[in-house]
Enzyme design. Structure first.
Site, short mmCIF file in Angstrom:
data_model
loop_
_atom_site.label_atom_id
_atom_site.label_comp_id
_atom_site.label_asym_id
_atom_site.label_seq_id
_atom_site.Cartn_x
_atom_site.Cartn_y
_atom_site.Cartn_z
N HIS A 194 149.67 2.32 20.51
CA HIS A 194 150.15 0.95 20.30
C HIS A 194 150.37 0.74 18.81
O HIS A 194 149.46 0.99 18.01
CB HIS A 194 149.10 -0.07 20.78
CG HIS A 194 148.76 0.08 22.24
ND1 HIS A 194 149.37 -0.66 23.22
CD2 HIS A 194 147.88 0.90 22.87
CE1 HIS A 194 148.87 -0.32 24.40
NE2 HIS A 194 147.97 0.63 24.22
N HIS A 232 148.37 2.58 33.71
CA HIS A 232 147.05 2.02 33.39
C HIS A 232 146.32 1.89 34.72
O HIS A 232 146.65 1.02 35.53
CB HIS A 232 147.19 0.66 32.70
CG HIS A 232 145.85 0.09 32.31
ND1 HIS A 232 145.41 0.02 31.01
CD2 HIS A 232 144.84 -0.39 33.06
CE1 HIS A 232 144.19 -0.49 30.97
NE2 HIS A 232 143.82 -0.75 32.21
N HIS A 263 149.97 8.47 23.56
CA HIS A 263 149.69 7.08 23.99
C HIS A 263 149.26 6.28 22.77
O HIS A 263 148.16 6.43 22.26
CB HIS A 263 148.57 7.06 25.04
CG HIS A 263 148.32 5.68 25.60
ND1 HIS A 263 148.29 5.42 26.95
CD2 HIS A 263 148.09 4.49 24.99
CE1 HIS A 263 148.05 4.14 27.16
NE2 HIS A 263 147.93 3.55 25.97
N LYS A 320 156.02 2.44 31.66
CA LYS A 320 154.59 2.18 31.71
C LYS A 320 154.29 1.14 32.77
O LYS A 320 154.90 0.08 32.80
CB LYS A 320 154.11 1.66 30.34
CG LYS A 320 152.65 1.25 30.28
CD LYS A 320 151.72 2.45 30.35
CE LYS A 320 150.26 2.01 30.52
NZ LYS A 320 149.53 1.95 29.27
N HIS A 328 144.62 7.42 29.61
CA HIS A 328 143.25 7.18 29.10
C HIS A 328 142.18 7.21 30.20
O HIS A 328 141.53 6.21 30.47
CB HIS A 328 143.17 5.87 28.29
CG HIS A 328 143.89 4.67 28.86
ND1 HIS A 328 143.70 4.23 30.14
CD2 HIS A 328 144.80 3.85 28.30
CE1 HIS A 328 144.46 3.18 30.33
NE2 HIS A 328 145.15 2.93 29.23
N ASP A 354 145.43 6.06 22.42
CA ASP A 354 145.34 4.64 22.80
C ASP A 354 144.85 3.81 21.62
O ASP A 354 144.16 2.81 21.81
CB ASP A 354 144.46 4.42 24.03
CG ASP A 354 144.70 3.06 24.67
OD1 ASP A 354 145.73 2.43 24.36
OD2 ASP A 354 143.86 2.62 25.47
O1 DOR Z 1 141.90 -1.42 25.10
C1 DOR Z 1 143.08 -1.54 25.33
N1 DOR Z 1 143.92 -2.08 24.43
N2 DOR Z 1 143.55 -1.15 26.52
C2 DOR Z 1 144.81 -1.38 26.87
O2 DOR Z 1 145.17 -1.01 27.98
C3 DOR Z 1 145.74 -2.13 26.01
C4 DOR Z 1 145.34 -2.02 24.61
C5 DOR Z 1 146.03 -3.02 23.71
O3 DOR Z 1 147.25 -3.16 23.80
O4 DOR Z 1 145.35 -3.65 22.89
ZN ZN Z 2 147.03 1.68 25.74
#
Ligand code: DOR
Ligand code: ZN
Length: 361
Positions: free
Chosen positions: A34, A154, A32, A117, A192, A265
């Site tokens: 980004h 989520h 997971h 997702k 998460h 995450d």
């Molecule tokens: O804290 C988070 N940041 N939770 C999420 O679900 C998305 C993520 C983000 O893309 O910044």
């Molecule tokens: Zn995330």
């Protein structure tokens, strides 16, 4: 008036004298992650590629990655950011909307997309195009169940009348149980997890349900957000919870159960948007991900359980081969940089400036 500055919440405990000085694992994966896009992406992809063989890439760009063709193009942009000589494979996902056509599932599968997702609309960063009612997506979820494509969720309700610390637990009863009843053979990852409720729910579920756990939810409880002032770098969604929940997550992660595996995450935001009146949600941990997990497992006396969690169980759940190669961590004190370049901005890693006990070599 501000209280006197206080040290950041401490993550380290003294290692016993018999503790190992080095740890070699099968190369881990991040299930997971980004990475954003453009210059910001170019800054962060090398951090993950250095530690992990693969990572599941979240599709919450603006606009979101909703088609197989977009996912393939995004994957190519990510690969172009991997440093020469490093082997790293981004595993691409689609962003599920109320209108994702069931026919997109066959195209996604053929293009190598590994999952979809589900963001409840309004739950978190770039989720406004998300799902307003899961029942609207059932035809597409049925196509995923047939194709064996997992749904990554989520898990927070968005009803503003529900306390933010309860939104995950309420989601289990309102959304997850009906979903499991209606689509029992859809592979679902409860992403998460942050509560004892979620850890228990997943532990008791059948083999079609698994969960990822972040390093920060293993290391901190919600006090970290409020220690000596408001600390936006500890703010993420789902938000950190009470100590009883952190302890339950550590127990799940170190239990040896294949239902729980690593998902950082790691969610980079420019420092000026974190240190802001309306701070963005997300902790940046990719720069020291395995060091943070090693510390969390060591604190629990469970370093021997790290390899299954980090390198085996995720691949097994997704039906992918485990990675060739290894990753070695050494017990060596080093200082995590306070800030790194992030396109035109700066990015502040969680625990930046702190001394960590483990170092990826
Ligand atoms: O804290 C988070 N940041 N939770 C999420 O679900 C998305 C993520 C983000 O893309 O910044
Ligand atoms: Zn995330």
């Amino acid at each position: 008036m501000n209280a006197a500055p206080q040290p950041t919440p401490s993550i380290t405990t003294l290692a016993p004298t018999s503790a190992p000085t080095s740890l070699t694992l099968t190369r881990p994966d991040d299930w997971h992650l980004h990475v954003r896009d453009g210059a910001a992406m170019a800054a962060v992809v090398p951090h993950t590629a250095r530690q992990f063989g693969r990572a599941i890439i979240m599709p919450n760009l603006r606009p979101p990655v909703t088609s197989a063709a977009q996912a393939v193009a995004y994957g190519e942009r990510i690969k172009a950011c991997v440093p020469a000589g490093v082997t790293f494979t981004p595993l691409m996902t689609l962003y599920l909307t109320d209108n994702t056509p069931p026919e997109e599932i066959a195209r996604a599968k053929a293009a190598g997309v590994v999952a979809l997702k589900l963001y409840p609309a309004g739950a978190t960063t770039n989720s406004d195009a998300g799902v307003t009612d899961i029942r609207k997506t059932y035809a597409t979820l049925e196509a995923m169940q047939r194709a064996g494509l997992p749904l990554l969720v989520h898990c927070e309700v968005t009803d503003p009348s529900v306390d933010i610390f309860d939104r995950e637990a309420v989601f289990i009863d309102e959304v997850m149980r009906p979903l499991r009843r209606d689509l029992p053979e859809l592979k679902v990852v409860f992403e998460h997890i942050t509560t004892q409720d979620a850890a228990q729910y997943v532990a008791q579920a059948d083999a079609f349900t698994a969960a990822t756990i972040t390093a920060h939810h293993l290391l901190y409880n919600r006090n970290a957000i409020f220690t000596g002032g408001l600390r936006p770098h500890y703010y993420c969604l789902p938000v950190l919870k009470r100590e009883v929940h952190r302890a339950a997550l550590v127990k799940a992660a170190t239990s040896g159960s294949p239902k729980f595996f690593l998902g950082t995450d790691s969610a980079p935001h420019a420092a000026h948007l974190k240190e802001h009146a309306a701070a963005c949600a997300g902790c940046y941990t990719a720069l020291s991900a395995m060091e943070l997990y090693a510390q969390a497992f060591e604190n629990a006396g469970a370093l021997d359980k790290l390899e299954g969690f980090a390198s085996f169980f995720g691949a097994d759940f997704y039906g992918l081969a485990r990675n060739p190669g290894t990753l070695t961590l050494k017990r060596e004190a080093w200082t995590l940089p306070e800030s790194v370049a992030f396109g035109d901005a700066q990015l502040k890693p969680l625990e930046g400036g702190a001394t960590l006990n483990w170092k990826v070599v």
